[in-house]
Scaffold this motif. Structure first.
Motif, PDB file in Angstrom:
ATOM      1  N   ASN A 149       2.939  -7.400   7.100  1.00 54.80           N
ATOM      2  CA  ASN A 149       3.641  -6.879   5.926  1.00 54.80           C
ATOM      3  C   ASN A 149       3.139  -7.545   4.662  1.00 54.80           C
ATOM      4  O   ASN A 149       2.661  -8.679   4.681  1.00 54.80           O
ATOM      5  N   THR A 150       3.284  -6.823   3.573  1.00 51.08           N
ATOM      6  CA  THR A 150       3.191  -7.458   2.281  1.00 51.08           C
ATOM      7  C   THR A 150       4.564  -7.315   1.631  1.00 51.08           C
ATOM      8  O   THR A 150       5.501  -6.809   2.263  1.00 51.08           O
ATOM      9  N   SER A 279       6.940  -4.369   2.853  1.00 46.77           N
ATOM     10  CA  SER A 279       6.265  -3.079   2.983  1.00 46.77           C
ATOM     11  C   SER A 279       6.653  -2.340   4.255  1.00 46.77           C
ATOM     12  O   SER A 279       6.438  -1.130   4.356  1.00 46.77           O
ATOM     13  N   TYR A 301       5.989   2.052  -4.413  1.00 44.33           N
ATOM     14  CA  TYR A 301       6.064   0.624  -4.095  1.00 44.33           C
ATOM     15  C   TYR A 301       5.448  -0.181  -5.231  1.00 44.33           C
ATOM     16  O   TYR A 301       4.301   0.044  -5.624  1.00 44.33           O
ATOM     17  N   VAL A 316       1.084 -11.760   1.999  1.00 49.87           N
ATOM     18  CA  VAL A 316       0.881 -10.968   3.198  1.00 49.87           C
ATOM     19  C   VAL A 316       1.025 -11.871   4.419  1.00 49.87           C
ATOM     20  O   VAL A 316       0.644 -13.040   4.391  1.00 49.87           O
ATOM     21  N   THR A 362      -6.099  -0.264   6.936  1.00 53.57           N
ATOM     22  CA  THR A 362      -5.122  -0.456   5.870  1.00 53.57           C
ATOM     23  C   THR A 362      -4.265   0.800   5.782  1.00 53.57           C
ATOM     24  O   THR A 362      -4.802   1.914   5.726  1.00 53.57           O
ATOM     25  N   THR A 365       0.501   3.810   3.208  1.00 55.10           N
ATOM     26  CA  THR A 365       1.718   3.459   2.473  1.00 55.10           C
ATOM     27  C   THR A 365       1.459   2.461   1.350  1.00 55.10           C
ATOM     28  O   THR A 365       2.288   2.315   0.446  1.00 55.10           O
ATOM     29  N   LEU A 366       0.322   1.767   1.393  1.00 59.19           N
ATOM     30  CA  LEU A 366       0.039   0.759   0.361  1.00 59.19           C
ATOM     31  C   LEU A 366      -0.953   1.274  -0.686  1.00 59.19           C
ATOM     32  O   LEU A 366      -1.604   0.496  -1.376  1.00 59.19           O
ATOM     33  N   PHE A 369      -0.387  -0.167  -4.202  1.00 57.85           N
ATOM     34  CA  PHE A 369      -0.933  -1.498  -4.422  1.00 57.85           C
ATOM     35  C   PHE A 369      -2.441  -1.434  -4.636  1.00 57.85           C
ATOM     36  O   PHE A 369      -2.997  -2.145  -5.474  1.00 57.85           O
ATOM     37  N   GLU A 370      -3.086  -0.567  -3.875  1.00 59.36           N
ATOM     38  CA  GLU A 370      -4.538  -0.430  -4.005  1.00 59.36           C
ATOM     39  C   GLU A 370      -4.902   0.065  -5.402  1.00 59.36           C
ATOM     40  O   GLU A 370      -5.844  -0.429  -6.028  1.00 59.36           O
ATOM     41  N   TYR A 376      -3.990  -9.596  -2.294  1.00 58.04           N
ATOM     42  CA  TYR A 376      -3.152 -10.128  -1.225  1.00 58.04           C
ATOM     43  C   TYR A 376      -3.368 -11.629  -1.076  1.00 58.04           C
ATOM     44  O   TYR A 376      -4.486 -12.128  -1.199  1.00 58.04           O
TER      45      TYR A 376
END
Length: 442
Positions: A149-150, A279, A301, A316, A362, A365-366, A369-370, A376
């Motif tokens: 998770n992050t 996350s 997010y 992370v 990866t 869902t992130l 963030f990307e 991280y």
């Protein structure tokens, strides 16, 4: 539904199981693990889980069916616990805490050998897995994470856009202003929901330590500090933001009546603006939005509202780590389940988490963030011989950074229910922490 199965790990399970059987035979609890004549696992297996939702919707039954394709002589049963941390902690006063379970946060590293079976040398397991060292002691791994998770903030994109907030806040002050804008736009919306009553969601705030100063060694340095709640430190910034949003009326009116399961649909339907959660929660909230008809894209997010040199940082690490009860009578099957679950089930991918495998993908869902270029940050493990130092100080001081109590105290004070000021609470936390350090020789 599930990704293509990976078979490489299972080729080694028989050899690993033999090793576990030898370990089980000479351990302090239980009888020798049950195996067939060829050494393959057999017998009954009880797996404790915190994912009651996946138990209720049949997902775990499907996992068991697929596991039985590889191990037909093992009968897997699951027990879902709503208050997982609390119930498991109580059951660990006995020998009856399942065969496989997720390691609860209150077990300190030096206690791992008392409760769990060692799974192997950390350095050897790290050839395949990451995020292991949080549940390691004296070079041995006692748990393997099911997912990585992050940390961040799940939010309703429509609520924020309608309030005129279109850029991610980069400071705590900007975040408070954003929540004020949400409340001004629609007073019926709760800008930030604490989930105070369930308790454990407040522990999610702790996941941001290290991010504020972009310091992977933050926890180790905190174990050498007598005043972690001093202006400028990670804990000061994190807990000050919690104080401010509650104190300024930007959270639920009565935190004692919050409801975790209900909060998912409230966020999906735009009745809640945001929640501080790891996350792991993104996909659950997206599913709630799909169920509500608002669509998965309604859920976004955000990183914690703080930057270092113009960059967001997000811690992370592993989620719950699967471990084997030291007292289990069937450690061979238990180990086979852990290996299968982490390499074959597709759990991490299906739940939108970071794979615990080094070669894992990866998650989609992130993507937020990307796009923001979030960096991280994985916390530095404690040095050899000091694996339990932080946990020992935390326990001796009775601060409980991984328990909801002290942040519930902050919420109560900030909403005027206790009469304490923020400065008084922080001074008390510093005093307790310093006393804890002195007591354990930190």
């Amino acid at each position: 539904m599930f990704p293509h199965a990976r078979r490489t790990r299972l080729l080694a399970v028989a050899a690993i199981a033999s090793t576990v059987a030898l370990t089980a035979a000479c351990s302090g609890g239980g009888e020798s693990a049950e195996t067939n004549e060829d050494g393959t696992p057999s017998g009954d297996l009880l797996v404790l889980t915190w994912r009651t939702d996946l138990l209720e919707d049949g997902t775990f039954d499907e996992y068991a069916e697929r596991f039985n394709e590889e191990y037909p002589d093992v009968t897997v049963e699951f027990e879902g616990l709503t208050d997982y941390e609390g119930e498991v902690r109580t059951r660990m006063n006995t020998e009856d805490y399942g065969d496989v379970l997720g390691v609860v946060g209150t077990v300190t590293p030096d206690q791992f050998p008392d409760f769990f079976e060692p799974l192997g040398d950390v350095e050897e397991l790290e050839q395949e897995y990451r995020f292991l060292r949080d549940k390691a002691f004296e070079g041995k791994a006692y748990g393997i994470p099911v997912v990585g998770n992050t940390q961040g903030i799940v939010y309703n994109t429509t609520v924020w856009e309608e309030a005129g907030v279109t850029e991610p806040p980069t400071t705590p002050a900007e975040f408070v202003d954003a929540l004020k804008a949400i409340k001004a736009n629609d007073p019926e919306v709760v800008p930030l929901y604490t989930n105070y009553k369930d308790g454990w969601p407040l522990t999610q705030w702790e996941g941001h330590r290290g991010e504020i100063t972009a310091n992977p060694n933050y926890v180790n340095e905190m174990a050498q500090s007598d005043a972690p709640w001093t202006e400028g430190t990670d804990h000061y910034v994190i807990d000050s933001l919690l104080w401010d949003v509650v104190n300024q009326g930007l959270t639920e009116k009565d935190p004692t009546t919050t409801n975790w399961e209900e909060s998912k649909s409230l966020l999906a339907n735009g009745k809640i603006g945001s929640m501080v959660l790891g996350s792991w929660a993104i996909q659950q909230m997206q599913q709630a939005a799909e169920d509500a008809g608002t669509g998965a894209d309604t859920i976004g997010y955000l990183p914690f509202p703080h930057q270092v040199d113009g960059k967001f940082y997000a811690q992370v690490g592993g989620d719950y780590n699967l471990a084997i009860n030291k007292n289990s009578d069937n450690k061979v099957a238990a180990r086979a389940w852990i290996d299968w679950f982490n390499t074959e089930s597709g759990y991490a991918e299906a739940n939108g988490g970071l794979s615990p495998l080094k070669e894992g993908p990866t998650p989609e869902t992130l993507k937020d963030f990307e796009a923001l270029g979030v960096e991280y940050l994985e916390l530095t493990p404690a040095p050899a011989g000091k694996e339990s130092l932080f946990a020992d100080i935390d326990s001796e001081s009775e601060v409980g950074t991984n328990t909801p109590d002290y942040r519930q105290r902050i919420v109560d004070a900030a909403r005027g229910a206790s009469g304490e000021t923020k400065d008084e609470i922080f001074e008390d936390l510093n005093s307790k922490w310093a006393a804890g350090r002195a007591a354990v020789g930190g």
